[in-house]
Design a protein around this motif. Structure first.
Motif: not given
Length: 387
Positions: A172-184, A315-331
Motif C-alpha cells: 500500500g505504501a508503494l502506491v505513492e511512488p507507483l503513482s509518480v510513474v503512472m502519471h508519467a 528544436s531542430l529534432a522537434e523533441i518534446d521535452l515534458t515534465f510532471i508534477n506528482r500525480y492525480h487520480d492514480t490510487w
C-alpha cells in the motif's frame, strides 16, 4: 516480512477507539521531524482528533523518498523550503482507527493506502481535474504540513483508499511512488512493441522499468552510473538491457552507445524516454538519445536552473521535452494493478526499520554505500489486524 513487537499498551486501546471515538491524549506518538537547521529527531507529537471529513490513521508502513533526504540535507526542493519543524513522510498505508463526522467511504478498522496531497478543491486546476497543479495543495511532509512518519496521523478521508485483503501495508505504501510513474506514462504513453529508455535505476526508475515491462514495450533499456543498481535492475526485470553511463564521455557519446542497444536504424531509436534522475547531464544525454519527434519525459527532480540544455538540437529534432508534477487520480488504478498482479514491486523494499529507529532509517537511506533501494519504516501489523 515478519511483524515487529509493539508496545502492549496499544492493544488495550483498540476497544476505546471502536466504541467511543474519543482519542486519549496520553497515546505515544513518536514522529520523525526535520528542522530548519538541517537536523532530524524523533520526538513525541500530539494525537489529533479527526474533524468533519477526516480520519485518524495508525500509520503502518512508510517509504523513505529522496525528497525526505533532500529536505533534511538541503532544506528545500525548488520553491519548497523547510522553514520550521516538520514531520516527514508521504509514502504510507495504515489502518483507520477513528473517523470524523460525515465520513462514509471508510470505517474504523479499514486498511488503507493514503494519497498525501489534499488540494484546495476550488481553484481552476482542481475543477479541471489537474488538482496536482493546485497552488494551495496541503502535501504531507512538505513544510508546513506534517507528514506520515508518525504513529498516528489525521488526514482528509477523501484521499484514503481501501486496500484489498491480499495487499500488505508495504504494498500500500508503494502506491505513492507507483503513482509518480503512472502519471508519467499517462503523459508519455508507452507503445506496445516499441522501445523505451529509462535513465536512473533508483526506485522511480525501477518502477518505470516494471511498468514498461507490463506495457509490452520492447526493447527496454535502463541506464545508470552505478553498476550495482544496474545489476539489481537486471534481476528485477530480466529481459531489460542495461547501460553503464561513462561519466568520462560526453552526453552525445553516451547517447550514441545507448542507441546501438535498440538497433542500427533511425526507426529503432527510442521514441519515448523516461528520465528519472533530474540530473542535468542525464537530461542532455536523453535529448541526444531520443528519436527525432520523440518525447523525453523528465520524471526526476533536478536543480532549479539548467543552463546547458541543447536548445537547437531539441528544436531542430522537434523533441518534446515534458515534465510532471506528482500525480492525480492514480490510487484506485495503482491498487488494482498491484492487487491483481499486473506488476510486482515487492523486491524494491530492501530494508525495513521499526518506527522507533526512524532516524537511523533516514540516515541509512541517505548513504548510497549501503545499497538500499527502498527503505520502509513500519509499525507492528499484528495489533491493527485485530482491531
Amino acid at each position: 516480512m515478519a511483524p515487529l513487537s509493539f508496545d502492549a499498551t496499544m492493544s488495550s486501546l483498540k476497544d476505546s477507539f471502536k466504541s467511543s471515538g474519543d482519542i486519549p491524549r496520553t497515546l505515544p506518538n513518536p514522529a520523525l521531524k526535520v528542522t530548519a537547521d538541517h537536523n532530524i529527531r524523533l520526538e513525541e507529537s500530539p494525537v489529533l482528533t479527526p474533524e468533519k471529513g477526516e480520519v485518524l490513521i495508525h500509520v503502518k508502513a512508510t517509504g523513505i523518498c529522496g525528497s525526505d533526504v533532500h529536505f533534511w540535507k538541503t532544506g528545500q526542493i525548488g520553491e519548497l523550503k523547510v522553514l520550521g519543524d516538520c514531520i516527514l513522510g508521504h509514502e504510507s498505508a495504515g489502518v483507520v482507527i477513528a473517523v470524523g463526522n460525515g465520513v462514509t467511504n471508510v470505517a474504523v478498522g479499514d486498511r488503507v493506502a493514503i494519497e498525501p496531497g489534499v488540494p484546495c478543491g476550488k481553484c481552476h486546476y482542481c475543477k479541471s481535474g489537474d488538482y496536482n497543479l493546485c497552488h494551495d495543495v496541503a502535501f504531507a511532509g512538505v513544510y508546513p504540513y506534517d507528514g506520515f512518519l508518525q504513529r498516528f496521523m489525521v488526514h482528509n478521508a477523501e484521499y484514503v483508499f481501501k486496500l484489498p485483503d491480499n495487499m500488505t501495508f508495504s504494498q500500500g505504501a508503494l502506491v505513492e511512488p507507483l503513482s509518480v510513474v503512472m502519471h508519467a506514462v499517462e503523459r508519455a504513453p508507452l507503445q506496445f512493441g516499441r522501445g523505451v529508455l529509462i535513465f536512473g535505476a533508483g526506485p522511480i526508475g525501477l518502477i518505470s522499468l516494471e511498468v514498461a515491462r507490463a506495457s509490452g514495450a520492447t526493447p527496454i533499456v535502463i541506464a545508470d552510473v552505478a553498476p550495482q543498481r544496474l545489476e539489481f535492475a537486471k534481476e528485477f526485470v530480466a529481459r531489460c538491457k542495461t547501460y553503464l553511463v561513462d561519466i568520462r564521455k560526453t552526453p552525445e557519446e553516451n547517447a550514441k552507445q545507448i542507441r546501438k542497444l535498440f538497433g542500427e536504424s533511425e526507426y529503432d531509436a527510442p521514441a519515448k524516454i523516461l528520465e528519472c534522475t533530474g540530473v542535468e547531464s542525464s537530461v542532455i544525454t536523453a535529448c541526444f538519445a531520443v528519436q527525432r519527434a520523440g518525447q523525453v519525459m523528465v520524471v526526476g527532480v533536478g536543480r532549479p536552473v539548467m543552463n546547458n540544455l541543447p536548445f537547437m538540437h531539441i528544436s531542430l529534432a522537434e523533441i518534446d521535452l515534458t515534465f510532471i508534477n506528482r500525480y492525480h487520480d492514480t490510487w484506485p488504478a495503482g491498487i488494482r494493478a498491484l492487487s491483481e498482479g499486473v506488476i510486482n514491486l515487492d523486491s524494491l523494499v530492501t530494508h525495513v526499520f521499526p518506527l522507533e529507529q526512524a532516524v537511523e532509517a533516514l540516515t541509512f537511506s541517505s548513504d548510497v554505500r549501503n545499497g538500499s533501494i527502498k527503505v520502509h519504516i513500519v509499525d507492528d501489523e499484528v495489533v491493527q489486524e485485530e482491531m
